[in-house]
Design a protein around this motif. Structure first.
Motif, PDB file in Angstrom:
ATOM      1  N   ALA A   1      -6.850  -1.964 -14.205  1.00 52.98           N
ATOM      2  CA  ALA A   1      -7.591  -1.755 -13.259  1.00 52.98           C
ATOM      3  C   ALA A   1      -6.913  -1.781 -11.922  1.00 52.98           C
ATOM      4  CB  ALA A   1      -8.754  -2.691 -13.093  1.00 52.98           C
ATOM      5  N   ALA A   2      -5.899  -2.831 -11.813  1.00 53.75           N
ATOM      6  CA  ALA A   2      -5.267  -2.899 -10.531  1.00 53.75           C
ATOM      7  C   ALA A   2      -4.435  -1.744 -10.220  1.00 53.75           C
ATOM      8  CB  ALA A   2      -4.357  -3.919 -10.612  1.00 53.75           C
ATOM      9  N   VAL A   3      -3.702  -1.104 -11.383  1.00 52.56           N
ATOM     10  CA  VAL A   3      -2.842   0.018 -11.314  1.00 52.56           C
ATOM     11  C   VAL A   3      -3.576   1.119 -10.944  1.00 52.56           C
ATOM     12  CG1 VAL A   3      -1.051   1.550 -12.481  1.00 52.56           C
ATOM     13  CG2 VAL A   3      -1.042  -1.015 -12.585  1.00 52.56           C
ATOM     14  N   PHE A   4      -4.666   1.382 -11.608  1.00 50.31           N
ATOM     15  CA  PHE A   4      -5.624   2.452 -11.398  1.00 50.31           C
ATOM     16  C   PHE A   4      -6.160   2.587  -9.969  1.00 50.31           C
ATOM     17  CE2 PHE A   4      -9.919   4.508 -11.305  1.00 50.31           C
ATOM     18  CZ  PHE A   4      -9.579   5.746 -11.714  1.00 50.31           C
ATOM     19  N   ILE A   5      -6.448   1.358  -9.598  1.00 52.99           N
ATOM     20  CA  ILE A   5      -7.183   1.146  -7.937  1.00 52.99           C
ATOM     21  C   ILE A   5      -6.141   1.562  -7.071  1.00 52.99           C
ATOM     22  CG2 ILE A   5      -8.321  -0.041  -6.541  1.00 52.99           C
ATOM     23  CD1 ILE A   5      -9.691  -1.716  -8.795  1.00 52.99           C
ATOM     24  N   THR A   6      -4.954   1.121  -7.106  1.00 55.91           N
ATOM     25  CA  THR A   6      -3.729   1.235  -6.339  1.00 55.91           C
ATOM     26  C   THR A   6      -3.222   2.680  -6.189  1.00 55.91           C
ATOM     27  OG1 THR A   6      -3.083  -1.032  -6.645  1.00 55.91           O
ATOM     28  CG2 THR A   6      -1.492   0.441  -5.636  1.00 55.91           C
ATOM     29  N   VAL A   7      -3.256   3.130  -7.305  1.00 56.59           N
ATOM     30  CA  VAL A   7      -2.835   4.599  -7.430  1.00 56.59           C
ATOM     31  C   VAL A   7      -3.733   5.664  -6.875  1.00 56.59           C
ATOM     32  CG1 VAL A   7      -2.083   6.696  -9.033  1.00 56.59           C
ATOM     33  CG2 VAL A   7      -1.126   4.555  -9.446  1.00 56.59           C
ATOM     34  N   MET A   8      -5.161   5.467  -7.047  1.00 58.05           N
ATOM     35  CA  MET A   8      -6.122   6.329  -6.506  1.00 58.05           C
ATOM     36  C   MET A   8      -6.178   6.049  -4.997  1.00 58.05           C
ATOM     37  SD  MET A   8      -7.055   8.067  -9.108  1.00 58.05           S
ATOM     38  CE  MET A   8      -8.378   8.981  -8.316  1.00 58.05           C
ATOM     39  N   CYS A   9      -6.150   4.971  -4.628  1.00 55.44           N
ATOM     40  CA  CYS A   9      -6.257   4.606  -3.130  1.00 55.44           C
ATOM     41  C   CYS A   9      -4.824   5.093  -2.521  1.00 55.44           C
ATOM     42  CB  CYS A   9      -6.205   3.135  -2.796  1.00 55.44           C
ATOM     43  SG  CYS A   9      -7.914   2.226  -3.233  1.00 55.44           S
ATOM     44  N   CYS A  10      -3.703   4.826  -2.845  1.00 59.85           N
ATOM     45  CA  CYS A  10      -2.529   5.588  -2.414  1.00 59.85           C
ATOM     46  C   CYS A  10      -2.592   7.373  -2.386  1.00 59.85           C
ATOM     47  CB  CYS A  10      -1.270   5.169  -3.062  1.00 59.85           C
ATOM     48  SG  CYS A  10      -0.736   3.529  -2.932  1.00 59.85           S
ATOM     49  N   LEU A  11      -3.141   7.710  -3.388  1.00 59.21           N
ATOM     50  CA  LEU A  11      -3.212   9.167  -3.671  1.00 59.21           C
ATOM     51  C   LEU A  11      -4.314   9.704  -2.342  1.00 59.21           C
ATOM     52  CD1 LEU A  11      -2.568  11.796  -4.783  1.00 59.21           C
ATOM     53  CD2 LEU A  11      -4.454  11.306  -6.487  1.00 59.21           C
ATOM     54  N   LEU A  12      -5.394   8.844  -2.488  1.00 58.96           N
ATOM     55  CA  LEU A  12      -6.298   9.360  -1.330  1.00 58.96           C
ATOM     56  C   LEU A  12      -5.866   9.150   0.054  1.00 58.96           C
ATOM     57  CD1 LEU A  12      -9.373  10.383  -0.899  1.00 58.96           C
ATOM     58  CD2 LEU A  12      -9.978   7.821  -1.004  1.00 58.96           C
TER      59      LEU A  12
ATOM     60  N   ILE B   1      -6.389   0.138   1.403  1.00 55.52           N
ATOM     61  CA  ILE B   1      -5.927   0.026   0.102  1.00 55.52           C
ATOM     62  C   ILE B   1      -6.129  -1.333  -0.344  1.00 55.52           C
ATOM     63  CG2 ILE B   1      -3.761  -0.123  -1.535  1.00 55.52           C
ATOM     64  CD1 ILE B   1      -2.902   2.477  -0.060  1.00 55.52           C
ATOM     65  N   ALA B   2      -5.647  -2.559   0.599  1.00 54.69           N
ATOM     66  CA  ALA B   2      -5.593  -3.761   0.311  1.00 54.69           C
ATOM     67  C   ALA B   2      -7.078  -4.161   0.047  1.00 54.69           C
ATOM     68  CB  ALA B   2      -4.793  -4.754   1.239  1.00 54.69           C
ATOM     69  N   LEU B   3      -7.929  -3.849   1.095  1.00 53.48           N
ATOM     70  CA  LEU B   3      -9.649  -4.155   0.815  1.00 53.48           C
ATOM     71  C   LEU B   3     -10.023  -3.664  -0.238  1.00 53.48           C
ATOM     72  CD1 LEU B   3     -10.475  -3.885   4.722  1.00 53.48           C
ATOM     73  CD2 LEU B   3     -10.239  -6.036   3.372  1.00 53.48           C
ATOM     74  N   THR B   4      -9.668  -2.498  -0.485  1.00 46.12           N
ATOM     75  CA  THR B   4     -10.392  -1.703  -1.781  1.00 46.12           C
ATOM     76  C   THR B   4      -9.912  -2.191  -3.066  1.00 46.12           C
ATOM     77  OG1 THR B   4     -10.515   0.249  -0.437  1.00 46.12           O
ATOM     78  CG2 THR B   4     -10.720   0.314  -2.802  1.00 46.12           C
ATOM     79  N   LEU B   5      -8.608  -2.623  -3.186  1.00 53.65           N
ATOM     80  CA  LEU B   5      -8.042  -3.363  -4.071  1.00 53.65           C
ATOM     81  C   LEU B   5      -8.378  -4.789  -4.542  1.00 53.65           C
ATOM     82  CD1 LEU B   5      -5.913  -3.287  -6.433  1.00 53.65           C
ATOM     83  CD2 LEU B   5      -4.118  -4.068  -4.807  1.00 53.65           C
TER      84      LEU B   5
END
Length: 436
Positions: A23-34, A153-157
Motif C-alpha cells: 500500500a505504501a508503494v502504491f500510494i507513493t507511486v500514484m502520488c508521484c505520478l499525479l 505526497i507526505a500527507l497523502t501517504l
C-alpha cells in the motif's frame, strides 16, 4: 558461463510481501505520478503564458523602434540594426521570408527574448529584451510545485498508511486467532467490533473475522459433541465389558475360550484408550511433575512392554516430568515400533531427548505430514495383513506428550526405519549430563 545474481535477504522478501508495504508503494507511486503530471501541466501552461506576454511586449516595442527608424529618430538602446548575435533561425526567417518574428535565446549567459523585422535595404531591425525576471519567476514556480507536491505526497501517504495500518492490524489479529484455533484453542475469537453491528455495512476484514468466529464456534460445538459421544459410549461400555470379562473367565479351558478372552481384552483396551483420548481432547488432564532420573525411567518403561528392545543411554540427567505419563508415551512408542516396524527396536536416551527407532519401512507419508490420526493404522504394503491397529497408540502418545509440555516429532531415517523423537522440557534443577 552462468552468472550468479546476488540473493535478496529473506527479511527483505518478508517485508516487501506485506500489505502495508504494498500500500505504501502504491500510494507513493500514484502520488508521484499525479504530482508529476499536474506539475508538468502547470509548468507548461505558465511558461507558455509568460513567453506569450514577453513576445507581445517585444513586438510592441519593436514596432515603436521601427517607426523611429523610419522617421530617422535615434533608436532605443535595446534596438539595433543587423546585430551580430541575432539567432540564425530568426535572421533567416526575417531576411529570406521577409517576416517578423520572435525567439527565446541566451545572450551572454542570460535569457533574452529577441524580436526582429525586415526593413528597407535588406537589413534587419532587432530588439533584445531581458528575460531573466520571467525565468526566475518560472524557477520559483517550479520550486513551489515541487515543495507542495512533496508535502501533498507526505500527507497523502501518511493518511493512507494510517488507514491501511488499521486494516492490517485487524487482519493480523484475525491471523493470530486463526493460529490459536489451529493449535487447539477453540475458545479463541476475534470479536471484531464492526461485526457486532450487523445493521451497518461491514468491510472485508470484518467479514473475514465474522466468518472465522462462526467457523470456530461451529467446530467447537461439533468437537464437544463428538467428545461427549465418545466419552459416553466408552463409559457405558465399561459395565457390560466387565461382566463379559467375568463371564469369559468362567468358560472351560480351550481354544474358543482363549479367543473370546483375547477379544474381550482387546475390546477393554480399546475402551480405555477411547476414554483416555476423550480426557486428552477435553484438556482436563494435568501433569504431576517431579524430578526423575531419565535413564532408569526409560529402561523401566521399556521393560514394562515385555518386548525385546535395546536401550542405549548416551547422556543421563534428571528431568522434571510425570513418570506415569512418560512411561505411557514410551510404552506406546515402543509397542508401535514392534507392531508396525521391524527389529531391532532401539531406544536412545540423550537427555533431555529420547529416541525410539525401528528398522522397518518407516512411517507413512500421511503421518509425517499430518501427525497421528485415530482409527487410521499404519497398514500397507505386503504386510498389510500383519499390520493392524486402530491408530490410537500414537494419538495417545502425542496427547500425553502435550500434557507433559514435551515435543514429539516423527520422521524416517535416511537408511530406513521410523524414528520418534521425544524432547522433554529442560528441568530448572537439572545437573550436567554424564556420558555413560
Amino acid at each position: 558461463m552462468r552468472t550468479l545474481r546476488p540473493r535478496t535477504p529473506r527479511w527483505l522478501h518478508a517485508w516487501t510481501a506485506t500489505l502495508y508495504w504494498k500500500a505504501a508503494v502504491f500510494i507513493t507511486v500514484m502520488c508521484c505520478l499525479l504530482a508529476t503530471v499536474l506539475g508538468t501541466l502547470v509548468h507548461v501552461l505558465v511558461d507558455r503564458q509568460t513567453q506569450d506576454r514577453a513576445r507581445h511586449t517585444a513586438l510592441a516595442e519593436l514596432d515603436r523602434g521601427k517607426s523611429a527608424y523610419v522617421a530617422g529618430d535615434p533608436l532605443d538602446r535595446n534596438v539595433s540594426v543587423n546585430p551580430p548575435d541575432l539567432p540564425a533561425p530568426l535572421r533567416e526567417m526575417t531576411v529570406r521570408r521577409h517576416e517578423r518574428g520572435t525567439q527565446l535565446a541566451t545572450h551572454q549567459g542570460r535569457p533574452v527574448m529577441w524580436a526582429a523585422t525586415p526593413v528597407t535595404g535588406g537589413k534587419v531591425l532587432a530588439l533584445r529584451l531581458d528575460y531573466s525576471e520571467q525565468a526566475a519567476s518560472l524557477r520559483g514556480l517550479d520550486g513551489a510545485i515541487i515543495g507542495s507536491s512533496a508535502a501533498a505526497i507526505a500527507l497523502t501517504l501518511g493518511a493512507g498508511l494510517i488507514s491501511v495500518s488499521r486494516i492490517t492490524r485487524r487482519l493480523h489479529r484475525t491471523a493470530r486467532v486463526a493460529r490459536r484455533i489451529s493449535t487447539g484453542d477453540l475458545d479463541a475469537r476475534v470479536n471484531d467490533p464492526r461485526s457486532r453491528r450487523p445493521h451497518r455495512a461491514q468491510d472485508e476484514a470484518a467479514a473475514v473475522a465474522t466468518a472465522l468466529d462462526a467457523m470456530a464456534a461451529s467446530l467447537q460445538t461439533r468437537l464437544h459433541s463428538e467428545q461427549r459421544f465418545t466419552a459416553d459410549v466408552s463409559h457405558e461400555l465399561r459395565t457390560p465389558l466387565a461382566g463379559l470379562h467375568s463371564a469369559a473367565e468362567l468358560l472351560p479351558p480351550g481354544r474358543p475360550t482363549d479367543m473370546v478372552r483375547d477379544r474381550v481384552r482387546a475390546l477393554r483396551g480399546l475402551t480405555e484408550d477411547l476414554l483416555e483420548i476423550s480426557r486428552l481432547d477435553a484438556q482436563v488432564e494435568s501433569a504431576d511433575l517431579d524430578l526423575h532420573q531419565l535413564g532408569p525411567l526409560a529402561e523401566r518403561a521399556v521393560r514394562a512392554t515385555g518386548t525385546t528392545t535395546e536401550v542405549r543411554v548416551i547422556a543421563d540427567d534428571q528431568v522434571e516430568t510425570d513418570r506415569r505419563r512418560l512411561e505411557r508415551v514410551l510404552g506406546n512408542l515402543v509397542a508401535n515400533a514392534h507392531k508396525h516396524g521391524g527389529s531391532p527396536v532401539v531406544v536412545t536416551v540423550d537427555a533431555p531427548v529420547i529416541t525410539v527407532r525401528d528398522h522397518g519401512d518407516g512411517y507413512p507419508a500421511y503421518l509425517l505430514d499430518q501427525g497421528p490420526q485415530r482409527f487410521r493404522s499404519q497398514s500397507g504394503g505386503s504386510d498389510a495383513g500383519r499390520r493392524t491397529g486402530h491408530g490410537l497408540g500414537l494419538t495417545i502418545a502425542a496427547g500425553q506428550a502435550h500434557v507433559l509440555g514435551a515435543t514429539l516429532r516423527f520422521s524416517n531415517a535416511p537408511d530406513g526405519g521410523a524414528v520418534a523423537e521425544l524432547r522433554l522440557p529442560p528441568s530448572p534443577e537439572s545437573s550436567p549430563g554424564s556420558v555413560l
